[in-house]
Design a protein around this motif. Structure first.
Motif, PDB file in Angstrom:
ATOM      1  N   VAL A  23      -8.132  -9.155  97.786  1.00  0.00           N
ATOM      2  CA  VAL A  23      -7.511 -10.481  97.803  1.00  0.00           C
ATOM      3  C   VAL A  23      -5.989 -10.293  97.782  1.00  0.00           C
ATOM      4  N   PHE A  24      -5.250 -11.378  97.644  1.00  0.00           N
ATOM      5  CA  PHE A  24      -3.793 -11.273  97.560  1.00  0.00           C
ATOM      6  C   PHE A  24      -3.390 -11.386  96.090  1.00  0.00           C
ATOM      7  N   GLU A  53      -3.383 -20.503  96.219  1.00  0.00           N
ATOM      8  CA  GLU A  53      -2.535 -19.988  97.299  1.00  0.00           C
ATOM      9  C   GLU A  53      -3.311 -19.021  98.196  1.00  0.00           C
ATOM     10  N   ASN A  54      -4.165 -18.195  97.590  1.00  0.00           N
ATOM     11  CA  ASN A  54      -5.030 -17.317  98.369  1.00  0.00           C
ATOM     12  C   ASN A  54      -5.838 -18.127  99.370  1.00  0.00           C
ATOM     13  N   PRO A  97      -2.807 -16.446  88.998  1.00  0.00           N
ATOM     14  CA  PRO A  97      -2.672 -15.396  90.019  1.00  0.00           C
ATOM     15  C   PRO A  97      -3.962 -14.589  90.110  1.00  0.00           C
ATOM     16  N   LEU A 118      -3.959 -19.945 102.145  1.00  0.00           N
ATOM     17  CA  LEU A 118      -3.550 -19.030 103.197  1.00  0.00           C
ATOM     18  C   LEU A 118      -4.636 -18.895 104.260  1.00  0.00           C
ATOM     19  N   ALA A 119      -5.872 -18.816 103.796  1.00  0.00           N
ATOM     20  CA  ALA A 119      -6.978 -18.721 104.751  1.00  0.00           C
ATOM     21  C   ALA A 119      -7.106 -20.013 105.547  1.00  0.00           C
ATOM     22  N   GLU A 127      -0.796 -11.221  94.158  1.00  0.00           N
ATOM     23  CA  GLU A 127       0.357 -11.938  93.600  1.00  0.00           C
ATOM     24  C   GLU A 127       0.238 -13.452  93.771  1.00  0.00           C
ATOM     25  N   PHE A 128      -0.646 -13.889  94.647  1.00  0.00           N
ATOM     26  CA  PHE A 128      -0.817 -15.323  94.862  1.00  0.00           C
ATOM     27  C   PHE A 128      -1.849 -15.880  93.897  1.00  0.00           C
TER      28      PHE A 128
END
Ligand SMILES: Nc1ncnc2c1ncn2[C@@H]1O[C@H](COP(=O)(O)OP(=O)(O)OP(=O)(O)O)[C@@H](O)[C@H]1O
Ligand SMILES: [Mg+2]
Lengths: 247, 318
Positions: free
Chosen positions: A87-88, A95-96, A141, A99-100, A90-91
């Motif tokens: 996954v991301f 937010e993850n 996060p 983004l998708a 820091e997001f």
């Protein structure tokens, strides 16, 4: 929905996919089982486009997508999750997922308007967060999540792309019984809405969820059928299921 | 935002104060710092925002500097023509170099960007028409009607305006869709691709934008010093820009500008204001500013991993 024709992929002398032919029907949960090193993750990579086959074809909704790159396949409607959570970090959860959604909607070559102003993006992200049971954790996060929660986010990322076919690579990997139960419920709730190719070692989960099961051993599909047929198949029992069912 | 505006006002007033104090040298020095701030910020976009460790950024500064200087030598005296041309040519160079380099990862990417920059270094060295290894000298700065770039204060305001616009743009871009996608790619490239982002295209766009800005910085550098030589493309220049970014703060908005200010100030004050007792100990130490810079860099990397910008910022959320 998905058709694999004689897919072949080798790592050195090892044929991780040795002529895999397989069909996944729309709306179903199709499980892919097999012992460690059978080539399940390799097959997921070949379907998702993160690996390129030496030969063979991948057909998605009747269209040959073998030559498409991974991101093009996502836009075609097919997304994967990873066996090892990816996954991301820091997001936040939201937010993850946003983004998708962003990757799917509109042009991302937008340089001026702040993403934070895009209500629709975050509304959809929150809906997915709730769907995968992370509604309450949406502001955290990703790196602060527990293992089970990160696995849920992993599946959520696939869902948020809006894919019609989800490739889930061992979504229950490393989970405790409680988290596993929730993941089974989540996948069961997807039936009929998205098609799922489910790689999983947890046999209870597989037999509860799957409409069809394929058994992969040493890069070859040795059997495909309904759960009862697979359970009764002597070849499967000796190759793989025997010890698992006896346990 | 308020702080940024206050800072901008301070920098608008600075040359007036320096002029009143009869310290005109520092007006020119501040312009030079801001030009390096432009270049270092553009490298930070690639390095800190895009996650690409480019060791060849001087290639684009050099392309811009040479493009502007050659145009001036050929009679194009207007910065309005020469600077956009420098930007376009540097962007083109970045597109070509990026298209090839971005197919590699990690150490290979570092090496290939370095190799391209060195190739360009040798290329300009062989430009006998344009001074070869001696470089090109201009009799005056370019024209930029209605501004008089020959005036140090006017030049200062041009550099300040460009830097302010760049920082504001970077602030916006990092929060827009493009910047978010870039951030995602930096954090987890494979995942970004797997949710549908064309990673290569994003990286290339980032690389080209940064190259264009570096080209502008190069054109300003040539105008400011009325001089270019192949040294602007030397690998040590790429290294200097990297040091500026690391000093200032990788991935932070102010990182490039802070790093440029600190590094150039260090070099200047060590060389021009020798400390008596140090000079007694080591008579030639002022010629080894790099040593002091190295020591500061080491201290920052060890004590402040997020650079000077990280030290100044309040502790991060969460
Ligand atoms: N990138 C690679 N390079 C070399 N060999 C690989 C690579 N990826 C997989 N393999 C090998 O290919 C075979 C199949 O691996 P794969 O990960 O597809 O198995 P799997 O069925 O997913 O196993 P598991 O149940 O442990 O996840 C293994 O022998 C593995 O070691
Ligand atoms: Mg696997």
């Amino acid at each position: 929905m998905l058709e694999l024709k004689a897919l072949r992929k080798s790592f050195g002398a090892l044929a991780a996919a040795d002529g895999v032919t397989l069909e996944v029907r729309p709306g179903e949960v199709h499980a892919l089982i097999g012992p460690n090193g059978a080539g399940k993750t390799t097959l997921v990579g070949l379907v998702a486009g993160t690996l390129a086959p030496e030969s063979g074809e991948v057909l998605f909704e009747g269209r040959d997508i073998t030559a498409l790159s991974a991101h093009e396949r996502v836009h075609a409607g097919l997304a994967r999750s990873y066996q090892v959570t990816s996954v991301f970090p820091e997001f936040t959860v939201e937010e993850n997922l946003a983004l998708a959604v962003q990757a799917r909607t509109g042009s991302s070559f937008s340089f001026w308007r702040p993403v934070a102003a895009e209500q629709a993006l975050f509304a959809q992200a929150r809906a997915v967060a709730t769907q995968v049971g992370l509604g309450e954790r949406a502001g955290l996060p990703a790196r602060a999540l527990s293992h089970g929660e990160r696995r849920a986010l992993e599946v959520g990322l696939g869902l948020a792309t809006g894919a019609r076919l989800l490739l889930l690579d061992e979504p229950m990997a490393g989970m405790g019984p409680e988290d596993s139960r929730r993941m089974v419920e989540l996948i069961a709730a997807l039936r009929g809405r998205v098609t799922v190719l489910l790689v999983e070692h947890d046999m209870d989960a597989v037999f509860r969820l799957a409409d069809h099961i394929s058994v992969l051993v040493a890069g070859r599909v040795i059997a495909t059928g309904a759960p009862d047929e697979i359970r009764a198949n002597p070849q499967v029992r000796s190759a793989y299921l025997g010890e698992e069912l006896a346990a | 935002m308020k702080k940024a505006l206050a800072l901008l006002v301070a920098f608008v007033l600075l040359p007036l104060a320096l002029r009143a104090l009869e310290q005109d040298f520092y007006i020119s020095f501040a312009s030079r710092v801001m030009i390096y701030a432009l270049a270092a910020t553009s490298l930070n976009f690639v390095l800190g925002y895009g996650g690409m460790i480019s060791f060849g950024h001087a290639a684009f500064v050099g392309t811009g500097a040479y493009a502007a200087a050659i145009l001036f030598a050929e009679g194009v005296a207007s910065a309005w023509l020469a600077w956009p041309a420098a930007i376009v040519l540097a962007a083109l160079a970045a597109a070509l170099i990026g298209a090839v380099s971005l197919r590699t990862r990690g150490v290979y990417f570092i090496m290939i960007t370095l190799a391209f920059a060195q190739m360009m270094f040798y290329l300009v060295n062989s430009l006998k028409m344009y001074g070869g290894d001696e470089g090109l000298t201009a009799v005056r700065r370019p024209e930029a009607w209605p501004l008089d770039l020959g005036d140090e204060v006017a030049f200062y305001y041009v550099a300040l305006a460009l830097l302010a616009v760049l920082l504001f743009a970077l602030h916006r871009v990092s929060r827009a869709r493009f910047g978010r996608a870039l951030d995602a790619i930096r954090q987890n490239e494979a995942r970004a691709e797997a949710i549908g982002f064309p990673v290569y295209r994003y990286r290339l766009a980032c690389f080209v934008i940064a190259g264009a800005v570096a080209g502008l910085a190069g054109a300003l550098l040539a105008a400011h010093g009325k001089y270019v030589n192949p040294g602007v493309l030397h690998w040590t220049q790429s290294g200097t820009l990297l040091i500026m970014v690391i000093l200032g703060g990788v991935g932070s908005l102010w990182g490039g500008a802070l790093g440029a200010a600190v590094l150039l100030s260090l070099e200047h004050f060590i060389a021009d204001y020798p400390v008596p007792w140090l000079a007694a100990l080591a008579p030639n130490y002022t010629q080894h500013a790099a040593l002091a810079v190295g020591a500061v860099l080491l201290a920052v990397v060890l004590l402040a991993p997020r650079g000077i910008a990280g030290l100044l910022a309040r502790p991060p959320r969460a």
